[in-house]
Design a protein around this motif. Structure first.
Motif, PDB file in Angstrom:
ATOM      1  N   ASP A 336       0.898  -1.245   0.038  1.00 28.04           N
ATOM      2  CA  ASP A 336      -0.238  -0.036  -0.109  1.00 28.04           C
ATOM      3  C   ASP A 336       0.955   1.306  -0.014  1.00 28.04           C
ATOM      4  O   ASP A 336       0.567   2.183  -0.816  1.00 28.04           O
ATOM      5  CB  ASP A 336      -0.873   0.228   1.210  1.00 28.04           C
ATOM      6  CG  ASP A 336      -2.057  -1.127   1.031  1.00 28.04           C
ATOM      7  OD1 ASP A 336      -2.415  -1.527   0.083  1.00 28.04           O
ATOM      8  OD2 ASP A 336      -2.674  -1.380   2.087  1.00 28.04           O
ATOM      9  N   ASN A 337       1.796   1.214   0.901  1.00 24.80           N
ATOM     10  CA  ASN A 337       2.795   2.303   1.080  1.00 24.80           C
ATOM     11  C   ASN A 337       3.341   2.703  -0.353  1.00 24.80           C
ATOM     12  O   ASN A 337       3.533   3.935  -0.788  1.00 24.80           O
ATOM     13  CB  ASN A 337       3.821   2.122   2.072  1.00 24.80           C
ATOM     14  CG  ASN A 337       2.917   2.669   3.567  1.00 24.80           C
ATOM     15  OD1 ASN A 337       1.929   2.947   3.503  1.00 24.80           O
ATOM     16  ND2 ASN A 337       3.658   1.908   4.464  1.00 24.80           N
ATOM     17  N   PHE A 338       3.803   1.618  -1.089  1.00 21.66           N
ATOM     18  CA  PHE A 338       4.626   1.723  -2.230  1.00 21.66           C
ATOM     19  C   PHE A 338       3.785   2.329  -3.284  1.00 21.66           C
ATOM     20  O   PHE A 338       4.082   3.285  -3.881  1.00 21.66           O
ATOM     21  CB  PHE A 338       5.086   0.238  -2.680  1.00 21.66           C
ATOM     22  CG  PHE A 338       5.711   0.089  -3.917  1.00 21.66           C
ATOM     23  CD1 PHE A 338       7.282   0.764  -3.986  1.00 21.66           C
ATOM     24  CD2 PHE A 338       5.107  -0.194  -5.075  1.00 21.66           C
ATOM     25  CE1 PHE A 338       7.820   0.482  -5.270  1.00 21.66           C
ATOM     26  CE2 PHE A 338       5.759  -0.506  -6.296  1.00 21.66           C
ATOM     27  CZ  PHE A 338       7.051   0.263  -6.298  1.00 21.66           C
ATOM     28  N   TYR A 339       2.485   2.003  -3.387  1.00 22.46           N
ATOM     29  CA  TYR A 339       1.662   2.446  -4.284  1.00 22.46           C
ATOM     30  C   TYR A 339       1.118   3.960  -3.891  1.00 22.46           C
ATOM     31  O   TYR A 339       1.041   4.560  -4.665  1.00 22.46           O
ATOM     32  CB  TYR A 339       0.520   1.590  -4.431  1.00 22.46           C
ATOM     33  CG  TYR A 339       0.819   0.197  -5.471  1.00 22.46           C
ATOM     34  CD1 TYR A 339       1.389   0.812  -6.791  1.00 22.46           C
ATOM     35  CD2 TYR A 339       0.591  -0.866  -5.186  1.00 22.46           C
ATOM     36  CE1 TYR A 339       1.670  -0.372  -7.573  1.00 22.46           C
ATOM     37  CE2 TYR A 339       0.876  -1.913  -5.884  1.00 22.46           C
ATOM     38  CZ  TYR A 339       1.399  -1.548  -7.039  1.00 22.46           C
ATOM     39  OH  TYR A 339       1.630  -3.025  -8.210  1.00 22.46           O
ATOM     40  N   ALA A 340       0.879   3.941  -2.641  1.00 24.64           N
ATOM     41  CA  ALA A 340       0.475   5.440  -2.170  1.00 24.64           C
ATOM     42  C   ALA A 340       1.305   6.433  -2.660  1.00 24.64           C
ATOM     43  O   ALA A 340       1.029   7.650  -3.074  1.00 24.64           O
ATOM     44  CB  ALA A 340       0.098   5.438  -0.728  1.00 24.64           C
ATOM     45  N   LYS A 341       2.600   6.130  -2.506  1.00 23.58           N
ATOM     46  CA  LYS A 341       3.746   7.180  -2.719  1.00 23.58           C
ATOM     47  C   LYS A 341       4.071   7.183  -4.479  1.00 23.58           C
ATOM     48  O   LYS A 341       4.964   7.711  -4.780  1.00 23.58           O
ATOM     49  CB  LYS A 341       4.948   7.090  -2.193  1.00 23.58           C
ATOM     50  CG  LYS A 341       5.805   5.951  -2.058  1.00 23.58           C
ATOM     51  CD  LYS A 341       6.689   5.930  -0.997  1.00 23.58           C
ATOM     52  CE  LYS A 341       7.672   4.742  -1.161  1.00 23.58           C
ATOM     53  NZ  LYS A 341       8.495   4.293  -0.036  1.00 23.58           N
ATOM     54  N   GLY A 342       3.285   6.452  -5.232  1.00 20.35           N
ATOM     55  CA  GLY A 342       3.214   6.402  -6.576  1.00 20.35           C
ATOM     56  C   GLY A 342       4.576   5.630  -7.061  1.00 20.35           C
ATOM     57  O   GLY A 342       5.041   5.674  -8.121  1.00 20.35           O
ATOM     58  N   LYS A 402      -2.120  -7.086  -3.808  1.00 17.59           N
ATOM     59  CA  LYS A 402      -2.285  -6.138  -4.634  1.00 17.59           C
ATOM     60  C   LYS A 402      -3.640  -5.525  -4.922  1.00 17.59           C
ATOM     61  O   LYS A 402      -4.087  -4.832  -5.927  1.00 17.59           O
ATOM     62  CB  LYS A 402      -1.746  -6.303  -6.208  1.00 17.59           C
ATOM     63  CG  LYS A 402      -1.305  -5.211  -6.905  1.00 17.59           C
ATOM     64  CD  LYS A 402      -1.277  -5.424  -8.481  1.00 17.59           C
ATOM     65  CE  LYS A 402      -1.282  -4.073  -9.121  1.00 17.59           C
ATOM     66  NZ  LYS A 402      -1.263  -4.470 -10.823  1.00 17.59           N
ATOM     67  N   ASN A 403      -4.424  -5.981  -3.831  1.00 21.59           N
ATOM     68  CA  ASN A 403      -5.803  -5.209  -3.990  1.00 21.59           C
ATOM     69  C   ASN A 403      -5.713  -3.499  -3.599  1.00 21.59           C
ATOM     70  O   ASN A 403      -5.447  -3.050  -2.800  1.00 21.59           O
ATOM     71  CB  ASN A 403      -6.722  -5.628  -2.551  1.00 21.59           C
ATOM     72  CG  ASN A 403      -7.937  -5.251  -2.493  1.00 21.59           C
ATOM     73  OD1 ASN A 403      -8.468  -4.254  -3.302  1.00 21.59           O
ATOM     74  ND2 ASN A 403      -8.481  -5.342  -1.610  1.00 21.59           N
ATOM     75  N   ILE A 404      -5.648  -3.014  -4.851  1.00 19.20           N
ATOM     76  CA  ILE A 404      -5.278  -1.578  -4.840  1.00 19.20           C
ATOM     77  C   ILE A 404      -6.227  -0.719  -3.998  1.00 19.20           C
ATOM     78  O   ILE A 404      -6.078   0.312  -3.625  1.00 19.20           O
ATOM     79  CB  ILE A 404      -5.226  -0.983  -6.552  1.00 19.20           C
ATOM     80  CG1 ILE A 404      -6.513  -1.350  -7.198  1.00 19.20           C
ATOM     81  CG2 ILE A 404      -4.161  -1.504  -7.190  1.00 19.20           C
ATOM     82  CD1 ILE A 404      -6.712  -0.792  -8.528  1.00 19.20           C
ATOM     83  N   SER A 405      -7.418  -1.383  -3.688  1.00 22.48           N
ATOM     84  CA  SER A 405      -8.211  -0.429  -2.852  1.00 22.48           C
ATOM     85  C   SER A 405      -7.948  -0.403  -1.436  1.00 22.48           C
ATOM     86  O   SER A 405      -8.235   0.325  -0.481  1.00 22.48           O
ATOM     87  CB  SER A 405      -9.800  -0.943  -2.953  1.00 22.48           C
ATOM     88  OG  SER A 405      -9.809  -2.203  -2.510  1.00 22.48           O
ATOM     89  N   GLY A 406      -6.794  -1.165  -1.194  1.00 25.18           N
ATOM     90  CA  GLY A 406      -6.371  -1.328  -0.023  1.00 25.18           C
ATOM     91  C   GLY A 406      -5.890  -0.295   0.617  1.00 25.18           C
ATOM     92  O   GLY A 406      -5.633   0.087   1.849  1.00 25.18           O
ATOM     93  N   ASN A 453       1.035   4.349 -11.327  1.00 28.20           N
ATOM     94  CA  ASN A 453       0.686   3.349 -12.059  1.00 28.20           C
ATOM     95  C   ASN A 453      -0.322   2.445 -11.252  1.00 28.20           C
ATOM     96  O   ASN A 453      -0.543   1.213 -11.364  1.00 28.20           O
ATOM     97  CB  ASN A 453       1.784   2.268 -12.544  1.00 28.20           C
ATOM     98  CG  ASN A 453       2.267   1.439 -11.042  1.00 28.20           C
ATOM     99  OD1 ASN A 453       2.000   1.960 -10.260  1.00 28.20           O
ATOM    100  ND2 ASN A 453       2.789   0.378 -11.203  1.00 28.20           N
ATOM    101  N   THR A 454      -1.115   3.016 -10.698  1.00 28.61           N
ATOM    102  CA  THR A 454      -2.222   2.567  -9.721  1.00 28.61           C
ATOM    103  C   THR A 454      -3.355   3.691  -9.735  1.00 28.61           C
ATOM    104  O   THR A 454      -3.475   4.546 -10.347  1.00 28.61           O
ATOM    105  CB  THR A 454      -1.781   2.109  -8.280  1.00 28.61           C
ATOM    106  OG1 THR A 454      -2.850   1.286  -7.771  1.00 28.61           O
ATOM    107  CG2 THR A 454      -0.984   2.964  -7.551  1.00 28.61           C
ATOM    108  N   CYS A 455      -4.263   3.339  -8.883  1.00 27.27           N
ATOM    109  CA  CYS A 455      -5.205   4.378  -8.723  1.00 27.27           C
ATOM    110  C   CYS A 455      -5.724   4.351  -7.051  1.00 27.27           C
ATOM    111  O   CYS A 455      -5.672   3.415  -6.479  1.00 27.27           O
ATOM    112  CB  CYS A 455      -6.356   4.262  -9.752  1.00 27.27           C
ATOM    113  SG  CYS A 455      -7.292   2.632  -9.010  1.00 27.27           S
TER     114      CYS A 455
END
Ligand SMILES: [Zn+2]
Length: 460
Positions: A336-342, A402-406, A453-455
């Motif tokens: 989550d942190n990885f994606y949250a920071k793009g 990888k539940n991006i809604s996480g 690369n996520t949303c």
């Protein structure tokens, strides 16, 4: 891939019948009560098997049947019918009971991120196939008739009991008092039971032998061979099935086709609670939804299951679930942190991928595979590589990392699936599809905010 085969009592190299394809049959639930964590344990184990084989490149055809026709409560083809018992208790018809608990089972699969099996046939929809199979056994001389049904004559199958290492002599000696005096051997079992004349059963069917219902074991052989062929690759079930259910499946499969129906037989051990198998008397009969009410993430239970080997079983306690949840949340937070920071995944680490593959393809050594996960997370490879490798591992672990809604909690699964689908469309630069899905999500009350690369999903 190495598999421990109960048939040979050893770990063997797995060789599929058809190149690149695997057929698996797993004994499914009897749908007359809510599945508890002990019931669901096996389905997590076999989901890991399915995912592992897919990970290794196989096309997997897996069948999990729904036993919606009553078994008798005792192994000896006597006692009360479980479905009819449930029906009386809840004041519903057996058909309503079956539907209700089949739905609960499906909800449990979803909660535990268990992939929907290729086929989920219902026993009641395969009565004709079961009758056909009994007819084949009859034509080959393996059956006899008593006043209450058609029985399989285990003395006619010289290898009967070999699978379970049963001592037939001892069994025969021990069975002086036989409930059914018409049975020729204590190990003989019913293929078809006649309906009693004094009580009307809710579930009964016409057959060449008279109105009645199938015996306990015949459905599995009928459905496995219908969907996977007379011989298929892997048959799974709980270790309690070895002595009777699977032994009898092998016998009647041999009676019909002259061969053993599956090449590999895999059995899971059980969950214990306070040292004994979970049950009404020893306790621990939680359902996944009980655990959810206690505040646990259902996938924490999945993580806990991965932490022990399927052939060893595991001791369940609320404390061990807490520990599993904290480890699981740490993994999820990394992602989550990885994606949250793009963050953007660069690639994967071959060294760790190989180590993981080695463990998981060694008869599903999940505890060792989890150890590799943590070794990798603590290593000094780049964060982008770590997450990339972790998500690759998750194809087998099934922890939905990888539940991006996480990033935002409590998004319904339907929405997160749509968002994932949309993300996939974006990754493939299919802008028309991604725009369409954005609108669908909007109609359902959710806004999508695109990150690198996520949303992010926001409730309107
Ligand atoms: Zn079965």
């Amino acid at each position: 891939m190495k598999i421990y085969n109960t048939l040979t009592r050893q770990k063997e190299e797995f060789k599929p019948i058809k190149d690149g394809e695997v057929g698996i049959y797993s004994c499914g639930p009897t749908v007359y009560s809510s599945p508890h964590i002990g019931n669901m344990y096996a389905y997590v184990c076999w989901d890991v098997l399915v995912r592992t084989l897919k990970y290794l490149g196989y096309k997997v055809n897996n069948v999990v049947n729904i036993t919606d026709v009553g078994h008798l409560t005792s192994d000896a083809d006597s006692g009360e019918d479980k479905m009819e018992k449930g029906s009386k208790k809840e004041g519903m018809t057996v058909w309503e009971i079956a539907k209700k608990y089949e739905n609960e089972f499906l909800e449990n699969l979803k909660e535990l991120n268990i992939e929907t099996p290729w086929k989920m046939p219902r026993a009641t929809e395969h009565i004709a196939e079961q009758i056909e199979l009994i007819k084949k056994n009859e034509a080959n001389g393996f059956t006899y008739k008593t006043t209450d049904g058609i029985y399989f004559d285990t003395a006619k199958f010289s290898d009967y009991g070999k699978f379970a290492n049963l001592n037939l002599e001892k069994l025969r000696e021990g069975a002086r008092v036989e409930i059914n005096e018409e049975k020729k051997n204590p190990t003989d079992f019913a293929l078809w039971k006649f309906s009693p004349t004094d009580v009307k059963r809710q579930m009964e069917w016409e057959s060449p032998w008279g109105v009645g219902f199938p015996g306990w074991h015949i459905e599995c052989t009928a459905m496995s061979t219908k969907y996977l062929g007379e011989t298929f690759d892997i048959h799974t079930g709980g270790e309690d099935h070895i002595n009777i259910h699977h032994t009898n499946e092998i016998a009647q499969g041999f009676g019909a086709f002259g061969k053993i129906s599956a090449n590999y037989w895999m059995h899971n051990a059980f969950i214990t609670f306070g040292g004994s198998k979970i049950s009404k008397s020893s306790g621990g009969l939680y359902t996944i939804f009980d655990l959810k009410e206690m505040g646990f993430d259902s996938l924490a239970y999945r993580y806990l299951v991965l932490g022990s080997h399927y052939r060893k079983g595991m001791e369940f306690s609320v404390e061990s679930l807490k520990a599993a949840e904290s480890a699981y949340k740490r993994l999820k937070k990394y992602v989550d942190n990885f994606y949250a920071k793009g963050g953007v995944i660069s690639d994967t680490d071959d060294n760790y991928l190989n180590k993981f593959k080695e463990k998981i393809s060694d008869d599903l050594a999940t505890p060792e595979a989890l150890a590799i996960v943590w070794e990798m997370m603590k290593s000094n490879i780049t964060e982008a590589k770590k997450i990339g490798t972790l998500l690759k591992f998750d194809e087998v672990l099934g922890l939905n990392l990888k539940n991006i809604s996480g990033i935002i909690e409590d998004i319904p699964q339907e929405i997160s699936l749509l968002a994932e689908e949309r993300q996939k469309a974006r990754d493939e630069k299919n802008w028309a599809e991604s725009d369409r899905l954005r609108e669908v999500l909007k109609d359902k009350g959710y806004l999508v905010e695109d990150l690198k690369n996520t949303c992010k999903i926001l409730k309107i």
